[in-house]
Scaffold this active site. Structure first.
Site, short mmCIF file in Angstrom:
data_model
loop_
_atom_site.label_atom_id
_atom_site.label_comp_id
_atom_site.label_asym_id
_atom_site.label_seq_id
_atom_site.Cartn_x
_atom_site.Cartn_y
_atom_site.Cartn_z
N HIS A 45 36.79 -0.68 14.20
CA HIS A 45 38.20 -1.00 14.01
C HIS A 45 38.35 -2.50 13.77
CE1 HIS A 45 37.33 -1.97 18.20
NE2 HIS A 45 38.41 -2.75 18.21
N ASP A 59 41.20 -5.63 14.92
CA ASP A 59 42.25 -5.87 15.90
C ASP A 59 43.53 -6.24 15.16
OD1 ASP A 59 40.45 -5.41 17.94
OD2 ASP A 59 39.97 -7.53 18.21
N HIS A 89 34.66 -4.23 13.77
CA HIS A 89 33.64 -4.28 14.81
C HIS A 89 33.66 -2.98 15.62
CE1 HIS A 89 37.41 -5.88 16.43
NE2 HIS A 89 37.01 -5.57 17.65
N ARG A 136 27.78 -2.19 30.35
CA ARG A 136 28.38 -3.31 29.64
C ARG A 136 29.80 -3.49 30.14
NH1 ARG A 136 28.40 -6.46 24.96
NH2 ARG A 136 30.48 -6.77 24.05
#
Length: 328
Positions: free
Chosen positions: A201, A203, A258, A268
């Protein structure tokens, strides 16, 4: 941790390419460097993504929030769900948005105003809401200042009339910025495949400021469409150009696509500040960047209009295409 049933696992996408290509030449900008603004311009034009060092955010502020976030995500799911459901704010598990996107992720989405952070702390923290509130407030304040410094350097580099032309949008008392904590548990059962933690996607906001622990997973798409993995660095911040900044610069800066790939062995944890303007703020290419015969590539819209449109889309959709001007 995220606990998913087999039907839920079947919904999550995989990438059958376990050997990741590392981005060895990642743009790194030292904000104390005399030529920082030129380096920032180049990174925004070529990648829409870069790492900043000498950023001024204290190590204790970064570590303090990471510790509080780790405590929250280690709670039983029944306790975490007291901070949700994410609609869109609060705790979310697997589901990303209202349109069918899923990932190997659990998260906490917060507004960034002091009042909202205070109430979120009461819902999120198990035992010490004041400590959680303080950690989030200090962190958000630090990364907002960092985002504004970067935007002001970019405005200088673009030779805009006012250095604060971008940063004032984030400083507006009515700004619509948000803050997100993402937790990607390890998935050792899928070592031969790469599980999508958060799908590809861009941002929609002006700029995003991201920090993670020392776990891999972040990938960006280069201009040729290839995906490369970003080496983790828990002491630095990664800056991502958002759709709104792409429009403001008339496409000179590019909003970077990204995604996050889940790690097979290690959790993570990432923390992302999304800097956005007030809902009724108008977004359009700046006249100074469309002069000398250059045409405006985008229609004018308010942040509220774009945010609503983005919320109705799937993650991988090209959200800006609906606001592009058709060539004659």
């Amino acid at each position: 941790m995220v606990v998913l049933s087999r039907p839920a696992l079947d919904e999550i996408s995989f990438v059958n390419n376990p050997k990741q290509t590392l981005l060895s030449a990642i743009p790194v900008v030292d904000l104390s460097h005399p030529d920082a603004k030129s380096l920032l311009l180049h990174a925004c034009e070529e990648y829409g993504f870069f790492k900043v060092i000498n950023h001024g955010v204290p190590e204790g502020v970064m570590k303090g929030l990471e510790d509080e976030a780790a405590k929250f995500f280690s709670l039983p799911r029944s306790e975490k769900e007291k901070a949700g459901p994410a609609d869109p704010f609060g705790y979310g598990n697997k589901t990303i948005g209202p349109n069918g996107d899923v990932g190997w992720v659990e998260y906490l989405l917060l507004k960034t105003d002091v009042k909202s952070i205070y109430h979120s702390a009461l819902d999120v923290s198990s035992g010490n809401p004041e400590k959680f509130r303080s950690a989030v407030t200090d962190y958000v304040s630090g990364v907002r200042d960092l985002a504004c410094e970067v935007l002001e350097l970019l405005a200088e580099g673009l030779k805009l009339q006012h250095r604060s032309l971008f940063s004032k949008l984030l400083k507006d008392e009515e700004n619509d910025s948000i803050f997100r904590l993402n937790h990607y548990p390890p998935c050792p059962d899928f070592q031969s495949l790469e599980m999508i933690g958060f799908g590809e996607h861009t941002d929609p906001q002006i700029v995003s400021v991201l920090r993670s622990n020392d776990s891999t997973g972040l990938q960006i798409s280069l201009k040729d469409g290839s995906w490369v993995s970003v080496p983790p660095d828990q002491n630095s911040f990664f800056i991502l150009v958002g759709d709104s900044l792409q429009v403001l610069t008339n496409g000179r800066f590019r909003s970077v696509r990204h995604r996050v790939i889940a790690n097979s062995f290690k959790s993570r944890l990432s923390m992302i500040y999304f800097g956005a303007p007030a809902l009724q703020e108008k977004i359009a290419p700046l006249p100074s960047l469309t002069g000398a015969g250059a045409l405006s590539k985008y229609k004018e819209f308010t942040w509220s209009e774009y945010k609503t449109s983005a919320y109705k889309s799937r993650l991988a959709d090209n959200r800006l295409v609906l606001f592009e001007k058709k060539s004659a």
